[in-house]
Design a protein around this motif. Structure first.
Motif, PDB file in Angstrom:
ATOM      1  N   GLU A   1     -51.216 -46.060   9.069  1.00 55.35           N
ATOM      2  CA  GLU A   1     -51.488 -45.897  10.494  1.00 55.35           C
ATOM      3  C   GLU A   1     -50.522 -44.930  11.177  1.00 55.35           C
ATOM      4  O   GLU A   1     -50.888 -44.273  12.149  1.00 55.35           O
ATOM      5  N   LYS A   2     -49.276 -44.846  10.683  1.00 58.93           N
ATOM      6  CA  LYS A   2     -48.241 -44.043  11.345  1.00 58.93           C
ATOM      7  C   LYS A   2     -47.413 -43.334  10.279  1.00 58.93           C
ATOM      8  O   LYS A   2     -47.338 -43.806   9.133  1.00 58.93           O
ATOM      9  N   PRO A   3     -46.782 -42.190  10.615  1.00 58.60           N
ATOM     10  CA  PRO A   3     -46.831 -41.470  11.895  1.00 58.60           C
ATOM     11  C   PRO A   3     -48.152 -40.747  12.128  1.00 58.60           C
ATOM     12  O   PRO A   3     -48.430 -40.285  13.217  1.00 58.60           O
ATOM     13  N   ILE A   4     -48.974 -40.634  11.064  1.00 59.28           N
ATOM     14  CA  ILE A   4     -50.337 -40.109  11.205  1.00 59.28           C
ATOM     15  C   ILE A   4     -51.267 -41.044  10.449  1.00 59.28           C
ATOM     16  O   ILE A   4     -50.836 -41.801   9.579  1.00 59.28           O
ATOM     17  N   PHE A   5     -52.550 -40.979  10.785  1.00 56.17           N
ATOM     18  CA  PHE A   5     -53.512 -41.809  10.059  1.00 56.17           C
ATOM     19  C   PHE A   5     -53.895 -41.117   8.760  1.00 56.17           C
ATOM     20  O   PHE A   5     -54.183 -39.921   8.719  1.00 56.17           O
ATOM     21  N   HIS A   6     -53.893 -41.906   7.678  1.00 54.91           N
ATOM     22  CA  HIS A   6     -54.285 -41.373   6.374  1.00 54.91           C
ATOM     23  C   HIS A   6     -54.808 -42.531   5.534  1.00 54.91           C
ATOM     24  O   HIS A   6     -54.146 -43.564   5.402  1.00 54.91           O
ATOM     25  N   ALA A   7     -55.997 -42.379   4.978  1.00 53.05           N
ATOM     26  CA  ALA A   7     -56.604 -43.451   4.190  1.00 53.05           C
ATOM     27  C   ALA A   7     -57.381 -42.854   3.026  1.00 53.05           C
ATOM     28  O   ALA A   7     -57.929 -41.745   3.130  1.00 53.05           O
ATOM     29  N   PHE A   8     -57.428 -43.582   1.923  1.00 47.66           N
ATOM     30  CA  PHE A   8     -58.225 -43.170   0.783  1.00 47.66           C
ATOM     31  C   PHE A   8     -58.500 -44.391  -0.093  1.00 47.66           C
ATOM     32  O   PHE A   8     -57.891 -45.446   0.063  1.00 47.66           O
ATOM     33  N   GLU A   9     -59.437 -44.233  -1.019  1.00 49.13           N
ATOM     34  CA  GLU A   9     -59.776 -45.302  -1.947  1.00 49.13           C
ATOM     35  C   GLU A   9     -60.244 -44.695  -3.259  1.00 49.13           C
ATOM     36  O   GLU A   9     -60.677 -43.537  -3.304  1.00 49.13           O
ATOM     37  N   TYR A  10     -60.121 -45.472  -4.341  1.00 53.65           N
ATOM     38  CA  TYR A  10     -60.557 -44.980  -5.644  1.00 53.65           C
ATOM     39  C   TYR A  10     -60.898 -46.163  -6.549  1.00 53.65           C
ATOM     40  O   TYR A  10     -60.422 -47.272  -6.358  1.00 53.65           O
ATOM     41  N   ASP A  11     -61.754 -45.887  -7.555  1.00 53.39           N
ATOM     42  CA  ASP A  11     -62.142 -46.902  -8.528  1.00 53.39           C
ATOM     43  C   ASP A  11     -61.004 -47.153  -9.506  1.00 53.39           C
ATOM     44  O   ASP A  11     -60.230 -46.237  -9.841  1.00 53.39           O
ATOM     45  N   VAL A  12     -60.923 -48.388  -9.986  1.00 52.69           N
ATOM     46  CA  VAL A  12     -59.846 -48.745 -10.902  1.00 52.69           C
ATOM     47  C   VAL A  12     -60.336 -49.826 -11.855  1.00 52.69           C
ATOM     48  O   VAL A  12     -61.282 -50.570 -11.545  1.00 52.69           O
TER      49      VAL A  12
ATOM     50  N   PRO B   1     -55.104 -44.454 -16.604  1.00 52.55           N
ATOM     51  CA  PRO B   1     -53.766 -44.130 -16.069  1.00 52.55           C
ATOM     52  C   PRO B   1     -53.685 -42.697 -15.548  1.00 52.55           C
ATOM     53  O   PRO B   1     -53.028 -42.441 -14.530  1.00 52.55           O
ATOM     54  N   GLN B   2     -54.336 -41.755 -16.241  1.00 56.74           N
ATOM     55  CA  GLN B   2     -54.307 -40.360 -15.789  1.00 56.74           C
ATOM     56  C   GLN B   2     -54.986 -40.206 -14.437  1.00 56.74           C
ATOM     57  O   GLN B   2     -54.526 -39.445 -13.578  1.00 56.74           O
ATOM     58  N   LYS B   3     -56.091 -40.925 -14.233  1.00 57.98           N
ATOM     59  CA  LYS B   3     -56.799 -40.854 -12.955  1.00 57.98           C
ATOM     60  C   LYS B   3     -55.924 -41.389 -11.816  1.00 57.98           C
ATOM     61  O   LYS B   3     -55.904 -40.821 -10.716  1.00 57.98           O
ATOM     62  N   VAL B   4     -55.210 -42.487 -12.089  1.00 65.03           N
ATOM     63  CA  VAL B   4     -54.310 -43.048 -11.076  1.00 65.03           C
ATOM     64  C   VAL B   4     -53.223 -42.026 -10.720  1.00 65.03           C
ATOM     65  O   VAL B   4     -52.899 -41.825  -9.549  1.00 65.03           O
ATOM     66  N   ALA B   5     -52.660 -41.371 -11.737  1.00 62.87           N
ATOM     67  CA  ALA B   5     -51.613 -40.373 -11.497  1.00 62.87           C
ATOM     68  C   ALA B   5     -52.145 -39.204 -10.666  1.00 62.87           C
ATOM     69  O   ALA B   5     -51.462 -38.714  -9.755  1.00 62.87           O
ATOM     70  N   ILE B   6     -53.354 -38.753 -10.979  1.00 63.88           N
ATOM     71  CA  ILE B   6     -53.948 -37.651 -10.211  1.00 63.88           C
ATOM     72  C   ILE B   6     -54.094 -38.029  -8.748  1.00 63.88           C
ATOM     73  O   ILE B   6     -53.789 -37.235  -7.845  1.00 63.88           O
ATOM     74  N   TRP B   7     -54.550 -39.275  -8.486  1.00 64.43           N
ATOM     75  CA  TRP B   7     -54.692 -39.731  -7.105  1.00 64.43           C
ATOM     76  C   TRP B   7     -53.336 -39.758  -6.397  1.00 64.43           C
ATOM     77  O   TRP B   7     -53.231 -39.382  -5.216  1.00 64.43           O
ATOM     78  N   ILE B   8     -52.307 -40.203  -7.091  1.00 64.21           N
ATOM     79  CA  ILE B   8     -50.972 -40.273  -6.486  1.00 64.21           C
ATOM     80  C   ILE B   8     -50.492 -38.880  -6.080  1.00 64.21           C
ATOM     81  O   ILE B   8     -50.047 -38.662  -4.940  1.00 64.21           O
ATOM     82  N   TYR B   9     -50.572 -37.924  -6.993  1.00 60.64           N
ATOM     83  CA  TYR B   9     -50.077 -36.572  -6.691  1.00 60.64           C
ATOM     84  C   TYR B   9     -50.955 -35.868  -5.658  1.00 60.64           C
ATOM     85  O   TYR B   9     -50.447 -35.152  -4.782  1.00 60.64           O
TER      86      TYR B   9
END
Length: 327
Positions: A63-74, A241-249
């Motif tokens: 929510e702060k300092p800016i709004f940012h949201a995302f989701e992914y399959d796991v 695990p690779q997909k999770v890492a890609i989402w993080i970066y």
């Protein structure tokens, strides 16, 4: 900082090459096994290791300092640490605690189930694994979930912190620099239900100035055709695990593009950051549940001397150091 950045780039290239090679080997093994399975179908045997496979989604909302949201399959595996599947046993022993170590930390006497993302084609990436520690309750020896252990690993440093928290809801002082876009202040509100057909986990951050500004949630259900996947675990978790890492970066790049301040790891400026985290945690535990619920814990009149003298309780918490070049 030049060496760590260069190391990170080389590491990502090596992961890409290693994952590609292992994927080709996995494809050959899967096709061979499928061919044999056609002529020699397997039957489920009694006494097979307890294993539950989950498919779901992870949500992040800032929510702060800016709004940012995302989701992914796991995809996750929930396995009995006393009887892990043979195909996962080596990876589990290498990256996680034993069942007895978890029981000792949680103070339980029953089975321990580990929720985790197994390594895939030579790569391991687990932002959060959870140990569900049960007690035998009553004369009928029914199982009661008594404690959970969170195992949090940061990226790219590879540091890890493991700590006990109560099922349901528990407030824990932040013990690890998880993201370069969050400081070390604030508390983690941990929520976990006993896993069943559905799985639910939530971590929200309560910050002294930003309030409840961040929430991460995992919702999952038992996988369909789980009997097939249990005998093809490498395919079920292929590149997970690779997909999770890609989402993080990728999300880190998007946050930086939104001009969110980059916060360097506190170890570069404060070598005592872990001790300070323990101090905050002991103060938090000294507040009591009612004050934690009301959100006024940090205003409690608990002195540093009280904490250092052991007058305030503490929870089990263990760190694993980062590897070179992040150490």
């Amino acid at each position: 900082m030049g060496i760590p950045v260069l190391f990170l780039l080389c590491f990502l290239v090596s992961v890409l090459l290693r994952s590609t090679l292992h994927s080709l080997i996995l494809l050959f093994r899967f096709l061979s096994a499928s061919f044999l399975h056609w002529f020699l179908p397997r039957r489920q045997q009694e006494g097979e290791p307890t294993l539950v496979l989950y498919q779901g989604r992870v949500w992040h909302r800032r929510e702060k300092p800016i709004f940012h949201a995302f989701e992914y399959d796991v995809r996750y595996a929930l396995l009995d640490l006393d009887r892990p599947p043979a195909s996962l046993a080596l990876s589990i022993r290498r990256h996680h605690m034993t069942s007895q170590a978890a029981r000792n930390a949680a103070g339980t006497d029953g089975p321990v189930f580990l929720l985790t993302i197994p390594s895939s084609v030579g790569y391991e990436q687990n932002p959060l694994s959870v140990y569900y520690c049960y007690n035998y309750d009553g004369s009928d020896n029914s199982l009661q979930l008594k404690s959970c252990i969170a195992e949090v690993t940061n990226t790219p440093w590879g540091e890890r912190v493991s700590f006990v928290f109560k099922p349901g809801s528990d407030l824990v002082s932040k013990p690890l620099h998880v993201s370069p876009f969050m400081d070390m202040l604030g508390d983690w509100n941990m929520y976990a239900d006993p896993p069943g057909d559905n799985l639910f986990l939530r971590i929200s951050v309560q910050h002294p100035t930003l309030g409840n500004y961040f929430t991460a949630t995992l919702k999952a259900r038992k996988a369909v055709d789980s009997f097939f996947w249990k005998h093809n675990l490498e395919m079920f978790f292929w590149l997970m695990p690779q997909k999770v890492a890609i989402w993080i970066y990728w999300q880190a790049i998007k946050l930086r593009s939104k001009n969110v301040s980059f916060i360097h790891h506190p170890k570069y400026s404060n070598s005592n950051y872990r001790e300070e985290a323990l101090l905050r945690e002991r103060k938090l535990m000294g507040c009591g549940e009612s004050m934690q619920t009301e959100g006024i814990c940090h205003e409690a009149s608990i002195t540093r001397d009280q904490v250092l003298q052991g007058n305030i309780g503490s929870r089990w918490c263990v760190w694993r150091d980062a590897k070179w070049p992040w150490s």
